[in-house]
Design a protein around this motif. Structure first.
Motif, short mmCIF file in Angstrom:
data_model
loop_
_atom_site.label_atom_id
_atom_site.label_comp_id
_atom_site.label_asym_id
_atom_site.label_seq_id
_atom_site.Cartn_x
_atom_site.Cartn_y
_atom_site.Cartn_z
N LEU A 137 0.84 -1.19 0.00
CA LEU A 137 0.00 0.00 0.00
C LEU A 137 0.87 1.24 0.00
CD1 LEU A 137 -3.09 1.14 0.73
CD2 LEU A 137 -1.89 1.75 2.82
N GLN A 162 -2.84 0.38 -4.16
CA GLN A 162 -2.32 -0.82 -3.56
C GLN A 162 -2.12 -1.90 -4.62
OE1 GLN A 162 -5.01 -2.52 -0.64
NE2 GLN A 162 -6.53 -3.09 -2.15
N GLN A 169 -4.57 -1.56 -7.74
CA GLN A 169 -5.84 -0.87 -7.54
C GLN A 169 -5.61 0.55 -7.05
OE1 GLN A 169 -7.62 -3.50 -4.58
NE2 GLN A 169 -8.64 -4.69 -6.19
N ARG A 171 -7.53 3.85 -4.97
CA ARG A 171 -8.63 4.18 -4.07
C ARG A 171 -9.45 5.30 -4.69
NH1 ARG A 171 -10.86 1.41 0.31
NH2 ARG A 171 -11.94 2.90 1.66
N TRP A 176 -11.89 0.38 -3.60
CA TRP A 176 -10.75 0.02 -4.43
C TRP A 176 -11.22 -0.34 -5.84
CZ3 TRP A 176 -6.23 1.49 -2.89
CH2 TRP A 176 -5.92 1.52 -1.53
N THR A 178 -9.72 -1.83 -9.49
CA THR A 178 -8.60 -2.46 -10.18
C THR A 178 -8.37 -1.78 -11.52
OG1 THR A 178 -8.97 -4.60 -9.13
CG2 THR A 178 -7.71 -4.60 -11.17
#
Length: 360
Positions: A137, A162, A169, A171, A176, A178
């Motif tokens: 992350l 992350q 992915q 935010r 989240w 992808t």
């Protein structure tokens, strides 16, 4: 015709490169970093781990981070709970290995930053040989999650991405999303340009709307996404891992966006350059063509690798600041490359000049 190639150079203030009349000094390395959409300078936080010896435990003394925490997980696997340097690394100089055997995080954080609502977060990482259950992350935000042994609280994230398993992915709007897959044992450079202000911002040749972010991977634009948490200013940064070990390097945060720029391929991507807009040559440009290939003035000039700029006889190109030539830059006889400010440059310039016959 005489042809002179000038190597790495620093042009003095209001220098004119005209035939053989040139004033140069030794190169002073440029402190600015170039990326896919212009120049980033003066980070508010950065860490490249220097040349620390291999396997040196990272601390708040030998690094710029304010909080470092090694996982206490007892999960049985081959991963080691550790935060140590790697030298030689997969990048330049030393890098950092951040390992966590299980769900208990290994984290490096920087807290206490002056609040900022827009800017850039960027760093490099190399994925491990297995991505099963792996998590990496990278986040900026504000709140008690930063500088702690805990994971993240979503409402405390201004912007984040992350790697979870083989998915990368971002935010967006509290969830989240992808955006692409990642491969094992592979290097990536991620940059997030975020704008949590009330109005639109411009950088490079992009416009970034309010409460949006742009994701760049390996200097390629991926897309625009909603803010992780709209309007949230950032005061902290962190990178953590669980159930994996990632190699990390060249971490940097900026509270500014790259300068406006325009890129030449077969036309200008963002209009003709000006004294406040950077010019990037990513094609073949010759000032004697006319029309869209006229002489120009620019804030900064970059010629990309494998590309060329020819300043033809009787024409001028004026650059307010630095010239970065990674390709071919030619100043023909009776042409001028004029640099206004005393700044460092990178690359070689070829100057052609007609001369009288030489006799013995």
């Amino acid at each position: 015709m005489n042809k002179i190639t000038l190597g790495l150079f620093l042009a003095k203030s209001k220098t004119t490169i005209n035939g053989l009349f040139v004033l140069f000094a030794l190169l002073l390395m440029n402190t600015q970093a170039s990326w896919g959409q212009g120049t980033l300078s003066s980070p508010i936080f950065s860490e490249n781990f220097g040349t620390l010896a291999d396997a040196t435990p990272l601390t708040t003394i030998n690094s710029s981070f304010s909080f470092i925490r090694v996982s206490t997980s007892t999960t049985v696997n081959t991963i080691v709970n550790r935060i140590i340097t790697k030298n030689p690394s997969s990048f330049t100089g030393s890098s950092l290995l951040i390992g966590a055997k299980g769900g208990s995080i290994s984290t490096i954080d920087k807290t206490g930053l002056s609040s900022f609502n827009s800017g850039v977060m960027t760093f490099k990482f190399k994925t491990p040989s297995s991505l099963t259950s792996a998590v990496l992350l990278g986040a900026i935000g504000s709140g008690a999650s930063f500088g702690s042994a805990n994971g993240f609280t979503g409402s405390q994230l201004s912007s984040a991405f992350q790697v979870i398993g083989t998915n990368l992915q971002i935010r967006a709007s509290g969830a989240w999303t992808t955006v692409q897959t990642v491969a094992v044992s592979t290097d990536y450079t991620v940059a997030i340009v975020f704008n949590n202000t009330a109005g639109s911002l411009t950088y490079g040749d992009k416009t970034l709307a309010s409460n949006k972010c742009h994701l760049w991977i390996n200097s390629l634009y991926v897309g625009e996404y909603s803010a992780a948490t709209s309007g949230l200013a950032a005061t902290a940064f962190r990178i953590y891992t669980t159930t994996s070990e990632f190699e990390v390097d060249d971490v940097a945060l900026y509270n500014t966006l790259p300068a406006a720029s325009t890129t030449w391929t077969t036309s200008w991507s963002n209009g003709v350059p000006t004294a406040t807009v950077e010019a990037i040559i990513d094609g073949t440009y010759n000032t004697n063509v006319g029309g869209v290939q006229d002489p120009f003035t620019t804030k900064k000039l970059t010629v990309n690798s494998g590309k060329s700029l020819t300043i033809s006889s009787g024409t001028n190109v004026t650059v307010q600041n630095e010239v970065i030539n990674n390709g071919t830059l030619v100043v023909e006889n009776n042409a001028n490359l004029i640099q206004v400010n005393d700044v460092a440059n990178t690359g070689a310039v070829t100057v052609n000049r007609n001369s009288n016959p030489l006799y013995r």
